[in-house]
Design a protein around this motif. Structure first.
Motif, short mmCIF file in Angstrom:
data_model
loop_
_atom_site.label_atom_id
_atom_site.label_comp_id
_atom_site.label_asym_id
_atom_site.label_seq_id
_atom_site.Cartn_x
_atom_site.Cartn_y
_atom_site.Cartn_z
N ILE A 145 -9.60 -52.87 -68.92
CA ILE A 145 -8.53 -53.70 -68.37
C ILE A 145 -7.69 -54.30 -69.50
CG2 ILE A 145 -10.21 -55.59 -68.07
CD1 ILE A 145 -7.50 -55.50 -65.59
N PHE A 201 -4.31 -57.00 -70.06
CA PHE A 201 -3.48 -57.99 -69.40
C PHE A 201 -2.16 -58.21 -70.15
CE2 PHE A 201 -7.90 -59.04 -68.52
CZ PHE A 201 -7.90 -59.14 -67.14
N ARG A 207 -5.09 -61.61 -74.18
CA ARG A 207 -6.42 -62.24 -74.10
C ARG A 207 -7.35 -61.80 -75.23
NH1 ARG A 207 -7.53 -62.73 -67.59
NH2 ARG A 207 -5.38 -63.16 -67.09
N LEU A 208 -6.86 -61.93 -76.44
CA LEU A 208 -7.72 -61.64 -77.60
C LEU A 208 -8.49 -62.90 -77.97
CD1 LEU A 208 -5.23 -59.56 -79.78
CD2 LEU A 208 -6.96 -58.72 -78.19
N LEU A 209 -9.55 -62.70 -78.74
CA LEU A 209 -10.33 -63.85 -79.19
C LEU A 209 -9.69 -64.40 -80.45
CD1 LEU A 209 -13.90 -62.37 -78.71
CD2 LEU A 209 -12.66 -63.90 -77.18
N ARG A 261 -10.67 -64.53 -84.69
CA ARG A 261 -11.48 -63.37 -85.05
C ARG A 261 -10.54 -62.23 -85.42
NH1 ARG A 261 -16.53 -63.46 -80.88
NH2 ARG A 261 -16.28 -65.66 -80.35
N PHE A 317 -16.33 -56.63 -80.13
CA PHE A 317 -16.87 -57.55 -79.12
C PHE A 317 -17.20 -56.81 -77.81
CE2 PHE A 317 -16.06 -60.72 -75.70
CZ PHE A 317 -17.09 -61.60 -76.02
N ALA A 318 -16.32 -55.88 -77.44
CA ALA A 318 -16.53 -55.13 -76.19
C ALA A 318 -17.81 -54.30 -76.26
CB ALA A 318 -15.34 -54.23 -75.91
N LEU A 346 -20.35 -55.04 -78.41
CA LEU A 346 -21.43 -56.01 -78.60
C LEU A 346 -21.95 -56.49 -77.24
CD1 LEU A 346 -22.36 -57.22 -81.34
CD2 LEU A 346 -21.09 -59.27 -80.73
N VAL A 347 -21.01 -56.75 -76.34
CA VAL A 347 -21.37 -57.23 -75.00
C VAL A 347 -22.23 -56.19 -74.28
CG1 VAL A 347 -20.36 -57.75 -72.74
CG2 VAL A 347 -19.39 -58.76 -74.77
N LEU A 348 -21.95 -54.93 -74.52
CA LEU A 348 -22.74 -53.88 -73.88
C LEU A 348 -23.95 -53.48 -74.71
CD1 LEU A 348 -20.10 -51.55 -72.21
CD2 LEU A 348 -20.96 -53.78 -71.52
N ARG A 389 -9.66 -52.48 -77.34
CA ARG A 389 -10.86 -53.13 -76.80
C ARG A 389 -11.20 -52.56 -75.42
NH1 ARG A 389 -10.15 -59.27 -75.93
NH2 ARG A 389 -8.99 -58.50 -74.12
#
Lengths: 295, 242
Positions: free
Chosen positions: B96, B98, B102-104, B107, B115-116, B118-120, B163
């Motif tokens: 997705i 936007f 919507r970046l962090l 960082r 990060f994407a 890492l989350v998985l 991402r």
């Protein structure tokens, strides 16, 4: 496994990312647990003193003339089996006279025979002073018993104090506990707000609930842990100083003021404080993340 | 208990909607009985005015919202019966992007994309390999150390795209991906989306930009007040009619 190490790593980072919230939460948990520990130290000492006092409360039973020593000793066996009774001492007429003579020698010389011939008695110490009434009723109901000596006021006062302390501790504990949960919860809500963007991204990417919530729960637990260790250190010094002060200042009451040694107090206080701190941190953050993070 | 009606899903469909209603409160529904088929490998524009139901549609496809009634099937997942704990696994098939990137913050580019993964819980050695690869695809290989906020809008959107793509989604949902970009940057993003589509990913782009629709000749779904008013292959979009 990687999920756990991620949660721990992020949890620690969170503590530093929201420095002020972390500081405020640790400070409030420290304050709560300090009060709790202080209260605990006072209560446990008070109860210790009460217990010492209770153990000295006794009921003395005197017997009708003609009751044999054998009958009395049989009764003693029966009494020792009762659950409210701690132990029973038999004082024979000769012993009673010997004790009296030792205490009041000038009067004792008048007598040639033992004037306390019928004063053989049983001194009964109780485990639970609130049950003194039951025991007295039982003894009064026995034909062989002539008279029962006991102090109703002492027993009532002590058992009354005991229950007041019980209620007060439970009440105070609930207030402190709820207060701490509320504070932790606020910290976690603030943390969630700060990281709203990150949480949203995680959700869209397909992070599990546990993965998103893990760092916050670790954060809560760490805050709770640190918040529980600080008051322990403070209490250690405060307690020693307080005991020294009180025993020095009120030396006259030294027989009543039997303080629990620091080591024994901390034997209970360390695990209790840590379990409470970590528990508050865990419950506070788990409840908050459950309510505020929806995958 | 309400009985669910099951529909036949055509074999090559990745998204199937049948009679989907979504209302937030009593009144006009946000989606008013939509039926839609999107096949594997399609590139689809979704357009329409504000309040036409585009965002609601995207949220339903992400299973961020549940339909009030109707049937939604995405990649074989029946979203009406999908259990809460299965949602993360389902979402791992979607990427997705936007409008607001919507970046962090704080960082760098690498960390934002990593990060994407890492989350998985992708192993680190794989992350180190995958992230540079995808950054190369979006043309940001040399900027991996830059902080997100130091980049231009177009670059930030490319990071967001990287991402979304790093986990190799089957469907890419882009909600107004060029809304905050100037014309040049917007076209760069569109070209990237087209490339990604050519490699096999199904792409859904929500946009207001008629220029893309007219020039790219893709399928266009136009929505108005919660219904699909036009569904044209090849992007022949007649603005005069509306």
């Amino acid at each position: 496994m990687r999920g756990i190490s991620y949660a721990i790593g992020q949890g620690i980072k969170n503590l530093f990312r929201n420095k002020w919230y972390t500081f405020a939460s640790i400070a409030t948990i420290t304050a709560c647990l300090f009060l709790f520990s202080l209260f605990f130290a006072v209560i446990i000492n008070f109860q210790n003193m009460l217990q010492t006092a209770e153990e000295s409360v006794s009921v003395t039973a005197f017997f009708q003339p003609g009751v044999t020593e054998e009958d009395i000793l049989n009764l003693r066996v029966g009494l020792e089996e009762r659950e409210e009774v701690a132990n029973v001492e038999y004082v024979s007429a000769d012993q009673a006279w010997a004790e009296f003579s030792a205490d009041f020698a000038e009067y004792a010389d008048i007598y040639t025979e033992n004037p306390l011939a019928d004063s053989a008695n049983l001194v009964i110490y109780l485990k639970d002073v609130s049950k003194q009434g039951q025991l007295v009723d039982y003894l009064n109901g026995l034909e062989m018993v002539r008279d029962v000596n006991y102090s109703e006021i002492a027993a009532d006062t002590l058992s009354g104090m005991n229950s007041v302390i019980g209620y007060v501790s439970v009440g105070l504990f609930i207030i402190l506990f709820a207060n701490s949960i509320f504070l932790i919860s606020n910290t976690v809500i603030a943390g969630i707000a700060v990281r709203k963007n990150e949480i949203n991204i995680m959700k869209y990417i397909g992070a599990t609930d546990a993965f998103v919530r893990g760092p916050f729960i670790v954060e809560g637990i760490l805050i709770g842990l640190v918040g529980s260790l600080i008051p322990l250190v403070i209490i250690y010094y405060v307690y020693n100083a307080a005991v020294d002060f009180v025993t020095g200042r009120f030396a006259i009451l030294s027989s009543m003021l039997t303080f629990i040694p620091t080591k024994e107090l901390f034997h209970y206080l360390i695990p209790l404080s840590i379990v409470l701190g970590v528990g508050i941190g865990f419950i506070g953050s788990a409840l908050t993340t459950r309510r505020h993070i929806h995958v | 208990m309400k009985r669910r009606k099951y529909y036949d899903v055509p074999e090559d469909n990745v998204i199937t909607l049948r009679n989907v209603y979504k209302s937030y409160t009593k009144g006009t529904p946000a989606l008013d009985g939509i039926s839609l088929d999107i096949r594997e490998g399609e590139f689809v524009f979704i357009t329409g005015d504000s309040g036409s139901g585009k965002s609601t549609l995207i949220k339903l496809l992400l299973r961020e919202l549940e339909a009030t009634s109707g049937y939604i099937n995405v990649l074989g997942y029946d979203l009406g019966t999908l259990k809460h704990r299965k949602i993360p696994k389902f979402r791992r098939n979607l990427g997705i992007v936007f409008q607001d990137f919507r970046l962090l913050e704080n960082r760098n580019v690498f960390d934002n994309v990593a990060f994407a993964q890492l989350v998985l819980q992708v192993p680190k050695y794989q992350i180190k390999r995958n992230v540079p690869d995808i950054l190369k695809t979006v043309g940001l290989a040399d900027k991996y150390r830059s902080k997100a906020e130091e980049l231009s809008g177009g670059e930030q959107q490319r990071v967001a795209l990287a991402r979304a793509l790093v986990n190799k989604p089957l469907i890419l949902l882009a909600d107004e991906p060029t809304g905050n970009l100037d014309a040049n940057n917007a076209w760069e993003i569109m070209d990237l989306l087209e490339q990604i589509n050519e490699q096999g990913t199904t792409v859904l782009v929500v946009t207001h930009n008629l220029e893309f629709i007219e020039k790219m000749h893709k399928r266009v779904i136009r929505m108005n007040q919660g219904v699909i008013v036009e569904d044209e292959e090849g992007g022949i979009y007649d603005d005069e009619r509306y």
